[in-house]
Motif scaffolding. Sequence first.
Motif, mmCIF file in Angstrom:
data_model
loop_
_atom_site.group_PDB
_atom_site.id
_atom_site.type_symbol
_atom_site.label_atom_id
_atom_site.label_comp_id
_atom_site.label_asym_id
_atom_site.label_seq_id
_atom_site.Cartn_x
_atom_site.Cartn_y
_atom_site.Cartn_z
ATOM 1 N N PRO A 10 13.183 35.377 47.189
ATOM 2 C CA PRO A 10 11.955 35.389 46.386
ATOM 3 C C PRO A 10 12.287 35.520 44.902
ATOM 4 O O PRO A 10 13.282 36.135 44.537
ATOM 5 C CB PRO A 10 11.200 36.622 46.894
ATOM 6 N N ARG A 11 11.458 34.917 44.084
ATOM 7 C CA ARG A 11 11.657 35.009 42.634
ATOM 8 C C ARG A 11 11.275 36.403 42.160
ATOM 9 O O ARG A 11 10.250 36.934 42.553
ATOM 10 C CB ARG A 11 10.799 33.973 41.921
ATOM 11 N N LEU A 12 12.117 36.954 41.339
ATOM 12 C CA LEU A 12 11.809 38.257 40.757
ATOM 13 C C LEU A 12 10.669 38.089 39.756
ATOM 14 O O LEU A 12 10.521 37.019 39.158
ATOM 15 C CB LEU A 12 13.047 38.834 40.080
ATOM 16 N N PRO A 13 9.886 39.133 39.534
ATOM 17 C CA PRO A 13 8.743 38.969 38.647
ATOM 18 C C PRO A 13 9.129 38.666 37.192
ATOM 19 O O PRO A 13 8.408 37.955 36.511
ATOM 20 C CB PRO A 13 7.985 40.275 38.748
ATOM 21 N N TYR A 14 10.267 39.173 36.731
ATOM 22 C CA TYR A 14 10.657 38.965 35.340
ATOM 23 C C TYR A 14 12.146 38.678 35.272
ATOM 24 O O TYR A 14 12.925 39.252 36.022
ATOM 25 C CB TYR A 14 10.347 40.195 34.487
ATOM 26 N N ARG A 15 12.507 37.803 34.330
ATOM 27 C CA ARG A 15 13.929 37.556 34.119
ATOM 28 C C ARG A 15 14.208 37.492 32.628
ATOM 29 O O ARG A 15 13.354 37.094 31.827
ATOM 30 C CB ARG A 15 14.410 36.313 34.844
ATOM 31 N N VAL A 16 15.422 37.893 32.281
ATOM 32 C CA VAL A 16 15.846 37.969 30.892
ATOM 33 C C VAL A 16 16.709 36.747 30.598
ATOM 34 O O VAL A 16 17.650 36.454 31.342
ATOM 35 C CB VAL A 16 16.614 39.281 30.642
ATOM 36 N N THR A 17 16.371 36.031 29.530
ATOM 37 C CA THR A 17 17.070 34.801 29.153
ATOM 38 C C THR A 17 17.319 34.827 27.646
ATOM 39 O O THR A 17 16.744 35.651 26.930
ATOM 40 C CB THR A 17 16.233 33.556 29.507
ATOM 41 N N PRO A 18 18.125 33.911 27.143
ATOM 42 C CA PRO A 18 18.334 33.863 25.683
ATOM 43 C C PRO A 18 17.014 33.644 24.928
ATOM 44 O O PRO A 18 16.130 32.916 25.403
ATOM 45 C CB PRO A 18 19.282 32.682 25.499
ATOM 46 N N LEU A 19 16.903 34.262 23.780
ATOM 47 C CA LEU A 19 15.747 34.053 22.905
ATOM 48 C C LEU A 19 16.041 32.811 22.073
ATOM 49 O O LEU A 19 16.812 32.851 21.120
ATOM 50 C CB LEU A 19 15.513 35.265 22.002
ATOM 51 N N THR A 20 15.432 31.704 22.456
ATOM 52 C CA THR A 20 15.641 30.446 21.736
ATOM 53 C C THR A 20 14.903 30.485 20.406
ATOM 54 O O THR A 20 14.032 31.329 20.178
ATOM 55 C CB THR A 20 15.114 29.262 22.554
ATOM 56 N N GLU A 21 15.246 29.542 19.547
ATOM 57 C CA GLU A 21 14.560 29.435 18.264
ATOM 58 C C GLU A 21 13.066 29.195 18.474
ATOM 59 O O GLU A 21 12.232 29.771 17.775
ATOM 60 C CB GLU A 21 15.190 28.314 17.438
ATOM 61 N N GLY A 55 15.749 36.167 13.097
ATOM 62 C CA GLY A 55 15.758 35.027 12.182
ATOM 63 C C GLY A 55 17.168 34.608 11.801
ATOM 64 O O GLY A 55 17.391 33.503 11.332
ATOM 65 N N ASP A 56 18.125 35.501 12.008
ATOM 66 C CA ASP A 56 19.543 35.203 11.820
ATOM 67 C C ASP A 56 20.080 34.719 13.166
ATOM 68 O O ASP A 56 20.083 35.469 14.144
ATOM 69 C CB ASP A 56 20.267 36.479 11.382
ATOM 70 N N PRO A 57 20.544 33.465 13.244
ATOM 71 C CA PRO A 57 20.977 32.919 14.535
ATOM 72 C C PRO A 57 22.079 33.733 15.220
ATOM 73 O O PRO A 57 22.091 33.850 16.447
ATOM 74 C CB PRO A 57 21.479 31.512 14.196
ATOM 75 N N THR A 58 22.981 34.308 14.454
ATOM 76 C CA THR A 58 24.064 35.094 15.048
ATOM 77 C C THR A 58 23.524 36.367 15.679
ATOM 78 O O THR A 58 23.902 36.723 16.804
ATOM 79 C CB THR A 58 25.138 35.423 13.987
ATOM 80 N N ILE A 59 22.633 37.065 14.982
ATOM 81 C CA ILE A 59 22.030 38.279 15.539
ATOM 82 C C ILE A 59 21.161 37.919 16.745
ATOM 83 O O ILE A 59 21.183 38.616 17.767
ATOM 84 C CB ILE A 59 21.221 39.030 14.466
ATOM 85 N N ARG A 60 20.401 36.837 16.638
ATOM 86 C CA ARG A 60 19.535 36.423 17.759
ATOM 87 C C ARG A 60 20.375 36.187 19.009
ATOM 88 O O ARG A 60 20.042 36.683 20.089
ATOM 89 C CB ARG A 60 18.732 35.170 17.397
ATOM 90 N N ARG A 61 21.475 35.436 18.875
ATOM 91 C CA ARG A 61 22.317 35.143 20.043
ATOM 92 C C ARG A 61 22.995 36.400 20.592
ATOM 93 O O ARG A 61 23.138 36.545 21.801
ATOM 94 C CB ARG A 61 23.370 34.103 19.692
ATOM 95 N N GLY A 62 23.418 37.294 19.720
ATOM 96 C CA GLY A 62 24.180 38.460 20.162
ATOM 97 C C GLY A 62 23.350 39.623 20.661
ATOM 98 O O GLY A 62 23.812 40.393 21.507
ATOM 99 N N GLN A 63 22.123 39.764 20.151
ATOM 100 C CA GLN A 63 21.358 40.969 20.457
ATOM 101 C C GLN A 63 19.995 40.737 21.108
ATOM 102 O O GLN A 63 19.477 41.640 21.755
ATOM 103 C CB GLN A 63 21.119 41.769 19.173
ATOM 104 N N TYR A 64 19.407 39.579 20.928
ATOM 105 C CA TYR A 64 18.022 39.372 21.378
ATOM 106 C C TYR A 64 17.943 38.531 22.639
ATOM 107 O O TYR A 64 18.782 37.668 22.887
ATOM 108 C CB TYR A 64 17.205 38.708 20.267
ATOM 109 N N ALA A 65 16.903 38.793 23.408
ATOM 110 C CA ALA A 65 16.643 38.037 24.633
ATOM 111 C C ALA A 65 15.140 37.899 24.825
ATOM 112 O O ALA A 65 14.355 38.711 24.317
ATOM 113 C CB ALA A 65 17.258 38.746 25.831
ATOM 114 N N ALA A 66 14.763 36.877 25.565
ATOM 115 C CA ALA A 66 13.367 36.675 25.953
ATOM 116 C C ALA A 66 13.195 37.176 27.378
ATOM 117 O O ALA A 66 14.135 37.163 28.170
ATOM 118 C CB ALA A 66 13.012 35.194 25.887
ATOM 119 N N VAL A 67 11.990 37.610 27.696
ATOM 120 C CA VAL A 67 11.654 37.981 29.064
ATOM 121 C C VAL A 67 10.577 37.004 29.523
ATOM 122 O O VAL A 67 9.556 36.827 28.851
ATOM 123 C CB VAL A 67 11.165 39.437 29.165
ATOM 124 N N LEU A 68 10.855 36.364 30.663
ATOM 125 C CA LEU A 68 9.943 35.381 31.241
ATOM 126 C C LEU A 68 9.419 35.902 32.569
ATOM 127 O O LEU A 68 10.118 36.628 33.281
ATOM 128 C CB LEU A 68 10.669 34.053 31.463
#
Length: 170
Positions: A10-21, A55-68
């Motif tokens: 079963p699909r989990l209710p939430y998943r963490v993925t990269p925070l795209t631009e 807003g800084d691509p390096t910080i976004r890739r290294g520290q931020y994520a989206a939750v879907l």
Amino acid sequence: MLSSTIPAPPRLPYRVTPLTEELAAALCEWRYEPPYTFYQWLSWADMQAQEREFGDPTIRRGQYAAVLDADDTFIGFAQFFPLAGVTRLGLGLRPDLCGRGVGLGFVQAIVQEAIRRAPDNEIDLEVHTWNERAIAVYERAGFVVSDRYELPLASGVQSILCMVYYNRLS
């Protein structure tokens, strides 16, 4: 004849993925009702121009994520800020979902991702003492108050709680 195929889990209710631009730009459009307006971001153009946070691509890739959610709808974000032996979480739920019972699963998904990223780290977060709604969710997710302090911010001195995920306490 019996089928030998194994059903998909079963699909989990939430998943963490990269925070795209694209998702970062959408995040800048979120608007909270008072008193939560404090949590709004600058415009995407300003975030990029100032290279602020995601807003800084390096910080976004290294520290931020989206939750879907299970339908791949963007419901929130997380920041995994690295400190010595600690992963400090920053998180935000889409404004129209706040107070609607999705917070606990949202926080649990973020905690699991923090553990995956740095299994030996303690996990903590900071929250304003007036944000009782968030504090209640964090407590249900397994966080306990470890400290209270005054933090000088652009908006003035704010009373803050530091909360630690209890499963990570030594």
